[in-house]
Design an enzyme around this catalytic site. Structure first.
Site, mmCIF file in Angstrom:
data_model
loop_
_atom_site.group_PDB
_atom_site.id
_atom_site.type_symbol
_atom_site.label_atom_id
_atom_site.label_comp_id
_atom_site.label_asym_id
_atom_site.label_seq_id
_atom_site.Cartn_x
_atom_site.Cartn_y
_atom_site.Cartn_z
ATOM 1 N N GLY A 196 0.830 -1.197 0.000
ATOM 2 C CA GLY A 196 0.000 0.000 0.000
ATOM 3 C C GLY A 196 0.859 1.239 0.000
ATOM 4 O O GLY A 196 0.464 2.266 -0.526
ATOM 5 N N SER A 197 2.047 1.144 0.594
ATOM 6 C CA SER A 197 3.068 2.159 0.371
ATOM 7 C C SER A 197 3.884 1.621 -0.793
ATOM 8 O O SER A 197 4.455 0.539 -0.718
ATOM 9 C CB SER A 197 3.934 2.337 1.608
ATOM 10 O OG SER A 197 4.915 3.328 1.369
ATOM 11 N N GLU A 218 19.441 0.288 1.898
ATOM 12 C CA GLU A 218 18.759 -0.037 3.148
ATOM 13 C C GLU A 218 17.285 -0.384 2.951
ATOM 14 O O GLU A 218 16.738 -1.193 3.687
ATOM 15 C CB GLU A 218 18.895 1.121 4.143
ATOM 16 C CG GLU A 218 20.339 1.368 4.616
ATOM 17 C CD GLU A 218 21.175 2.104 3.573
ATOM 18 O OE1 GLU A 218 20.586 2.812 2.726
ATOM 19 O OE2 GLU A 218 22.413 1.980 3.628
#
Lengths: 609, 609
Positions: free
Chosen positions: A118-119, A357
């Site tokens: 959703g992100s 990262e």
């Protein structure tokens, strides 16, 4: 073949119809984003996604990740079509309390959803982690990730593409739904499939473009993807709102549910409601590899003055011998965080993610979804690069075991870009997290071992410089506990990690001045030892809380919160923490500058009495 | 030409020598990373980086960004060579209090350093922001960004490459120092320059590879880059530790200063200490464009029940007419955050960054460095994607004006992936930040206007749903202030944003039950109105603090911190906030579930008395 083609087309229409039905019922959602993906999902679920529905977490199952998570309705429609959920459940989309959430989230009722999306831009890294796990387990399973085109502006997508290629993950395929329209308007590349094909190819992927509504072409592409020796990107030219002429390829329909009358016309145009159920293909036969027995080695012991980051590495290397499921990921700083100890001792347990990262955290999330005990470490400061990935992992109910090294101004000369100063705040705010900050090597070893079995997101902060051992190998460190290193009644010094050593120095000097200082090592920042803090607030008139971290959101705030919850307000609390922007300097100079060293503690302890 | 070649080679040797001298003196630092870049930097500063050293902030100056910030010694050596700093200053590298920090940071003594680097992969986005500003100002200046190869694993690099190409930034060039070795060992691509050339080309850049120690080739490449109609990537094949045979191209030398004896041999091998000073080329003549006069329009007014996110957009659109230097950046959600109001009203003030939050923040950082008043907005939840960029911007003393919309569980049905629940914690922890959370459109308008002149990182949180106006157009909202919306003596309800409305409803119900509740709108979360809170803690026995945010690090912690600082402990404080993982639902259902609605406030207010 014609039979399959008819089935796929019918199923695609059903997925579209059901996406419209559920979102119109909910009054919100993303039907047009679901319609563009309907054929792609239909063919995948009908003939390619090998799944044992009765054993949703089996490592032999293929995995599907809807990276464009807002198209959740089409995923739920597919789960209904395979019989995993029923129509009534699917129709509770977006309702309060329903497992059928606006964006996919792994909840107990939906074991087929293993990551939250959703992100945008996060699916590929999670997928690569799953693919890594499958390969580690010699599983013939594959991972399929569906991406949006607008979503692919996220650098995290290409970061993961790089890593997937580097790791040679032939069991990973991404399907890019090239529907031309983003949220507010056209995407950067609109219908230019080549933009993505060329790049994927440059990143070492196989790449092909198809008509995303031609089910025979989709099927052929999926079969081709499964035969590659490298990861595959399928760019599917699609139409947002496909099949519904009133909205197809039109701006202004992103994230809008159709009003009832339009929904009725759309469903009719799509051929009406269907009730097709499909039986997904079965996974290939697979047996988990025989896990090597635990080595039965003793936990590491430490000479005096060992940095907690070294203890972290040594403990992981030991754990790698004891736990077959351990995986440790590095972001090209393993000689700093000491994950290199695992690389040397147990390279099969180690994954190098390079300076990336977001992919580091995403891959760890994927690995743990497939049953690995995943630890990932980098500088605490650089974990801020992956805060969104950590946030989404917590929504995903993931078990992540993260370590941030180089805590605080104490790193010294490298300066602020390398200093973790906001990490305690970041991780405290994550739902259900555990935040640990050991002050010596033995505490570190115990807590790292404990982390291997903690649910949720756990975070351990390590120090760059060597510090003396305060504890021994048989000391226990319960989560939520603390250690009272000195007893005292005049003042309590609450510290964690590096400031515990400053606190002890401060307490010694206070004692010489006749002030008896209690010293609390709050190695468990969250959950914090509220009982010990309450007792201290009751027994001593002043608490000095000292942390090598910003003054906002860290140990000090955790202490205040614990005392407020208990209603214990008799004692005063004075916070010592970083309140200005540091520069370079030695650790000692910087701690003095920040007002978090023994001198500052003594001043804070005595100026209030 | 030969004279130039000799000069460049001599200067490169000097930069290498000085990098060794300063790091050996400091006892730490990255000489080998500096040596690989020495020729590239020498030629750039001697003949390409057009700078008026007496006017370091002039928009006509070219800009150099050392994205591989750990090579700071070579940058400082270059600044010494041009006379910006002297040798003695350069030799204070990494010392406490020195402006010559371990990684470049913009401090008053170093106006030639305009952005902080050191967290890798961030230079390109900042550079693209600078390049955008130069183009907006019709400046002939160029931006040069030096990247490392290991650094280029960061997805943020490619995210910025995509954006730079999309925006046609021909005045941007990146130089990639391909020295093959990362921190712990070889990079993924080692000497494969093509890996980067192909990608840059397919991202729409011009791309060429050169020998990074052949000064004539470097010069030719720089001249070629300046003539392109698109951004340029120069991949420079270099040797880490070039010129020092004992360390050149060898693993294990990253981030290690040479011990004195080795340093002496290295300096001798490089030809010894030099004292070359160079005069950088002058910028092209340029005059700032005539700024259009302010439109002189009135600030927006609002009908009742306008969402604060709409007020944000309307205010920005108004400001765009008043301030020629305003730039507003969107991440493909402008119809949600309402930055689209600026796109419509003043498109020349608007920059679309698509779904790329790292580049969004990086570009804003670059724009403000060149004098723009830069606002950037996306969903508050997605700003977590750029926490590292925000962190680095604060180290960079940048003035960023950020807005996160869709705060809290109150967004409703979309569910947790879209909810900002940790953003107050994230932004409170940033050094020198301002954190604002208006409860109505008029507060929003005033605060957005105030943000346009605030130094540092300022963050404003907006709400998705429409809410009534509580204030009028003439109300002032000082930073650090609060509003007492109701007076009362039995309990104080402290709220911000959406919970102010719940607090008022709660206060009404309490009043009906004979409980007089004070309501404080703490629109300024940081700095917070400690005086008002102290007064409330003195006047009322209980403070109920209610926020649509995680319980850690937000308004509740800010209140506790304010009260602890003042020593005011008479009152009890009860925090209402989000403590569990939300799902979908209506805003009302979710607020009730989270225990942050009027009912919960009433319960909290009465159960303690």
């Amino acid at each position: 073949m014609d039979d399959r083609i008819d089935l796929w087309n019918e199923l695609a229409a059903q997925l579209g119809v059901d996406s419209i039905r559920s979102t119109t019922e909910a009054g919100s959602g993303h039907p047009t984003s679901s319609l563009s993906a309907a054929h792609l999902v239909a063919v995948l679920f009908a003939d390619h996604l090998r799944t044992d529905l009765d054993d949703p977490r089996s490592p032999a199952n293929d995995r599907f990740l809807l990276s464009k998570g807002h198209a959740a309705p089409v995923l739920y429609a597919a789960l209904k079509a395979v019989g995993a959920i029923d129509d009534a459940t699917m129709m509770t989309l977006r309702r309060f309390g329903s497992p059928i959430q606006g964006h996919p989230a792994p909840v107990p009722e939906l074991p087929w959803v293993e990551a939250a999306t959703g992100s945008l831009g996060q699916g590929p890294a999670i997928g690569l982690g799953m693919a890594l796990a499958m390969r580690m387990d010699d599983s013939p399973a594959r991972v399929w990730v569906m991406l949006g085109d607008s979503e692919s502006a996220e650098g995290s997508v290409w970061e993961a593409f790089e890593a997937a290629s580097y790791h040679g993950l032939a069991n990973l395929a991404c399907v890019l739904d090239l529907n031309r329209l983003g949220q507010r308007g056209p995407t950067m590349h609109e219908r230019d499939a080549d933009a993505f094909l060329l790049r994927a190819h440059d990143y070492g992927w196989q790449a092909l473009a198809i008509d995303g509504h031609d089910v025979a072409a989709i099927d052929a592409a999926y079969r081709e993807a499964a035969e590659q020796d490298r990861p595959t990107l399928i760019v599917a030219r699609t139409v947002k709102g496909h099949g519904v002429s009133e909205v197809a390829d039109q701006e202004g329909w992103h994230g809008k549910a159709m009003p009832k009358d339009l929904a009725e016309r759309a469903i009719e145009e799509l051929g009406g409601v269907r009730s097709i159920t499909i039986t997904p293909p079965k996974p290939e036969p697979w047996l988990p590899p025989t896990a090597p027995p635990p080595a039965g080695a003793s936990a590491p012991t430490f000479e005096d003055d060992v940095a907690t980051r070294k203890a972290f590495g040594a403990t992981l290397a030991w754990l790698a011998g004891e736990r077959a499921d351990l995986v440790v990921l590095d972001g090209e700083v393993g000689n700093s965080t000491h994950t290199e100890d695992v690389e040397k001792a147990a390279p099969e347990h180690f994954v190098q993610m390079y300076i990336a990262e977001q992919a580091l955290i995403g891959a760890a999330t994927g690995l743990q979804a497939l049953g690995k005990t995943a630890f990932a470490a980098t500088f605490g400061a650089f974990l801020t690069r992956a805060f969104d990935q950590v946030r989404m992992a917590s929504i995903g109910r993931a078990d992540l075991r993260l370590c941030g090294s180089h805590a605080g101004v104490s790193i010294g000369e490298d300066g602020p870009s390398q200093m973790a100063l906001e990490d305690l705040a970041m991780f405290r705010a994550i739902n259900g997290s555990t935040v640990l900050y050991p002050s010596d090597p033995y505490a570190t070893a115990r807590l790292v071992a404990a982390m291997a079995d903690l649910p949720g997101i756990s975070y351990l902060r390590t120090t760059r410089e060597a510090t003396p051992s305060l504890y021994g190998p048989d000391e226990d460190f319960p989560i939520g506990g603390s250690k009272t290193l000195r007893d005292g009644d005049d003042v309590t010094i609450v510290a964690a990690g590096i400031t515990v050593h400053e606190a002890l120095r401060g307490a010694d000097r206070l004692a010489a001045d006749g002030v008896s200082a209690r010293v609390l090592d709050c190695y468990s920042v969250k959950p914090i030892d509220a009982a010990a803090l309450r007792a201290a607030a009751s027994d001593t008139p002043l608490l000095v809380v000292v942390e090598d971290h910003r003054i906002e959101g860290g140990l000090g705030d955790a202490v205040l919160d614990a005392l407020a919850s208990s209603g214990a307000t008799a004692a005063r609390v004075r916070k010592l923490a970083v309140t200005e922007m540091p520069g370079s300097g030695s650790p000692e100079e910087l701690r003095a500058w920040a007002g978090i060293d023994a001198d500052a503690i003594v001043r804070a302890a005595t100026s209030a009495t």
